[in-house]
Design a protein around this motif. Structure first.
Motif, short mmCIF file in Angstrom:
data_model
loop_
_atom_site.label_atom_id
_atom_site.label_comp_id
_atom_site.label_asym_id
_atom_site.label_seq_id
_atom_site.Cartn_x
_atom_site.Cartn_y
_atom_site.Cartn_z
N VAL A 103 -31.45 -29.27 -4.56
CA VAL A 103 -30.50 -30.24 -5.12
C VAL A 103 -30.26 -29.98 -6.61
CG1 VAL A 103 -30.17 -32.69 -5.69
CG2 VAL A 103 -31.03 -32.03 -3.43
N ALA A 104 -31.32 -29.63 -7.34
CA ALA A 104 -31.17 -29.34 -8.78
C ALA A 104 -30.20 -28.18 -9.00
CB ALA A 104 -32.53 -29.02 -9.40
N VAL A 105 -30.35 -27.13 -8.20
CA VAL A 105 -29.46 -25.97 -8.32
C VAL A 105 -28.03 -26.36 -7.95
CG1 VAL A 105 -28.92 -23.68 -7.43
CG2 VAL A 105 -31.28 -24.29 -7.93
N GLN A 106 -27.89 -27.13 -6.87
CA GLN A 106 -26.56 -27.52 -6.41
C GLN A 106 -25.82 -28.33 -7.46
OE1 GLN A 106 -25.09 -26.69 -3.10
NE2 GLN A 106 -23.47 -27.08 -4.59
N ILE A 107 -26.52 -29.27 -8.10
CA ILE A 107 -25.89 -30.08 -9.14
C ILE A 107 -25.46 -29.21 -10.31
CG2 ILE A 107 -26.32 -31.87 -10.88
CD1 ILE A 107 -28.12 -33.25 -8.82
N CYS A 108 -26.36 -28.34 -10.78
CA CYS A 108 -26.02 -27.47 -11.91
C CYS A 108 -24.85 -26.56 -11.59
CB CYS A 108 -27.24 -26.62 -12.30
SG CYS A 108 -28.53 -27.54 -13.14
N ALA A 109 -24.87 -25.96 -10.40
CA ALA A 109 -23.81 -25.03 -10.02
C ALA A 109 -22.47 -25.74 -9.91
CB ALA A 109 -24.17 -24.35 -8.70
N THR A 110 -22.46 -26.90 -9.26
CA THR A 110 -21.20 -27.62 -9.04
C THR A 110 -20.60 -28.09 -10.36
OG1 THR A 110 -21.97 -28.36 -6.86
CG2 THR A 110 -20.11 -29.54 -7.83
N VAL A 111 -21.42 -28.71 -11.21
CA VAL A 111 -20.91 -29.20 -12.50
C VAL A 111 -20.44 -28.04 -13.38
CG1 VAL A 111 -21.52 -30.42 -14.62
CG2 VAL A 111 -22.35 -31.27 -12.42
N THR A 112 -21.19 -26.94 -13.37
CA THR A 112 -20.80 -25.78 -14.17
C THR A 112 -19.48 -25.20 -13.71
OG1 THR A 112 -23.10 -25.19 -14.65
CG2 THR A 112 -21.47 -23.45 -14.86
N LEU A 113 -19.32 -25.03 -12.40
CA LEU A 113 -18.08 -24.46 -11.87
C LEU A 113 -16.90 -25.38 -12.12
CD1 LEU A 113 -19.44 -23.02 -8.48
CD2 LEU A 113 -18.84 -21.74 -10.53
#
Length: 413
Positions: A103-113
């Motif tokens: 979940v931590a990776v998913q949040i970072c990736a989505t917000v960054t993109l």
């Protein structure tokens, strides 16, 4: 902890991947992902941090290179568990820390993109507004209307355009970035030094805002495992990272130094605004190239988010014109446009995203996962200490950069 149990007999399967990209092709993706916005924003970032900004940029590159190599090792440790994986970074997080890591990776990736998409739409809108002002010889062009127009263009490209995995898209995005950076350098020289030139009075806040912009310019780690997964020889990925960062430095430093020396405290968030309006043909060429590159880069960043949403709502379809697929992508673009209208400054988005999710995905998560996944050998203690120092550096830098960005945002848009 998951420990690599690779035997001599198994070594061959780690040398050959399932993808088709070579080392240079993968480097193109890394360069094309965030370079366009970096080229336009780095000159002001360097002007607001002075010559120490060059050292700051080199530190960012050194640490980002280390964590990029660390992330590569993490994927090599777990890739045999996910042979058909479509989200390798999330899989690394899940293997290391379960659902919380994923979940931590998913949040970072989505917000960054999403943040990257916003930055590129704002850049394209600025180019359109300046182009119309130049051609129509007026200053009454509504910038927010240009955001809506470029949002519409982005939605069309996102629906009908090339897939984000296309090597052709990465090649053109990188080539255009290099080409218009040289045109901008030429334009700065032709414009000449500002008559009332004064160096920027550097403050702690301006310095850390610049740091956040540098992080954005050298970010992109969220997609690194995806790129590595698509390589013929995944073990060559460290070479792709180092080559890509070297190319970025070659593009950023000369442009940033020129902007600082020629415009000083007058350097704008978008360096295109500093080029003389008298250079009409040159301006038009640069604006068109930057706008095209921005839309292509937004497509590279936006496609993975759209695909993820399609999977969540069950809108995946082999039909390009699937009504659900179109609806998802139009709504995604609408959300991006709303953010752009609310925060119509790409430099603030760069600083805010750079200090939060990009900082987390670049400095903290790769090292945190590596501590859990690293193979125990004679260098294990040294690597763990290095990972902990990297996380401490990222944590402190992220907090300060985020505070500076929010303080600047609260002053008004």
């Amino acid at each position: 902890a998951v420990v690599s149990t690779q035997s001599t007999g198994d070594r061959g399967k780690y040398e050959v991947g399932t993808g088709s990209f070579g080392m240079f092709g993968t480097a193109l993706f890394i360069v094309g992902e965030m370079t366009g916005s970096g080229i336009l924003g780095v000159p002001q970032a360097l002007a607001h941090s002075g010559y120490t900004g060059i050292l700051l940029m080199l530190i960012c590159v050194a640490v980002a290179s280390y964590t990029g190599l660390t992330l590569s090792r993490n994927w090599m440790h777990v890739r045999d568990q996910y042979p058909e994986c479509s989200k390798p970074y999330q899989s690394i997080g899940y293997t290391a820390y379960g659902k919380a890591g994923e979940v931590a990776v998913q949040i970072c990736a989505t917000v960054t993109l999403c943040g990257g998409c916003c930055a590129y739409i704002l850049i394209a809108a600025q180019c359109l507004a300046k182009f119309l002002c130049t051609e129509l010889e007026t200053d009454s062009i509504n910038y927010r209307e240009c955001v809506l127009i470029m949002g519409a263009v982005f939605s069309i490209v996102l629906i009908f355009g090339a897939r984000s995995e296309s090597l052709l898209v990465a090649f053109f995005a990188t080539t255009l970035s290099a080409f218009f950076s040289f045109l901008i350098i030429y334009g700065i020289i032709r414009t000449g030094k500002a008559k009332d030139y004064h160096p920027f009075q550097i403050t702690a806040k301006s310095w850390f805002l610049s740091f956040g912009k540098f992080l954005f310019a050298f970010g992109g780690h969220s997609a690194f495992p995806n790129f590595q997964k698509e390589m013929k020889k995944p073990r060559n990925f460290p070479g792709s990272v180092l080559l890509a960062f070297l190319v970025k430095l070659v593009l950023y430093i000369p442009l940033g130094v020129l902007g600082m020396l020629y415009f000083g405290d007058k350097t704008q968030p978008n360096i295109l605004s500093d080029i003389s309006q008298d250079l009409q043909v040159l301006n038009v060429c640069i604006l068109l190239l930057v706008a095209i590159q921005a839309i292509m880069s937004a497509t590279i960043l936006g496609s993975p988010v759209a695909v993820m949403i399609e999977g969540v709502v069950g809108a995946k379809s082999s039909k390009v014109m699937s009504s659900k697929r179109i609806a998802v992508r139009v709504l995604f673009v609408a959300g991006v446009v709303v953010i752009c209208e609310a925060i119509p400054r790409f430099d603030l988005i760069m600083a805010l995203i750079g200090g939060t999710t990009i900082n987390t995905a670049v400095f903290i998560l790769p090292s945190l996962f590596h501590i859990k996944l690293a193979k125990r050998d004679q260098w294990h203690t040294f690597k763990i200490v290095l990972d902990m120092l990297t996380m401490a550096f990222g944590g402190i830098a992220g907090c300060v950069c985020t505070y500076a960005a929010l303080a600047n945002l609260s002053k008004g848009l």
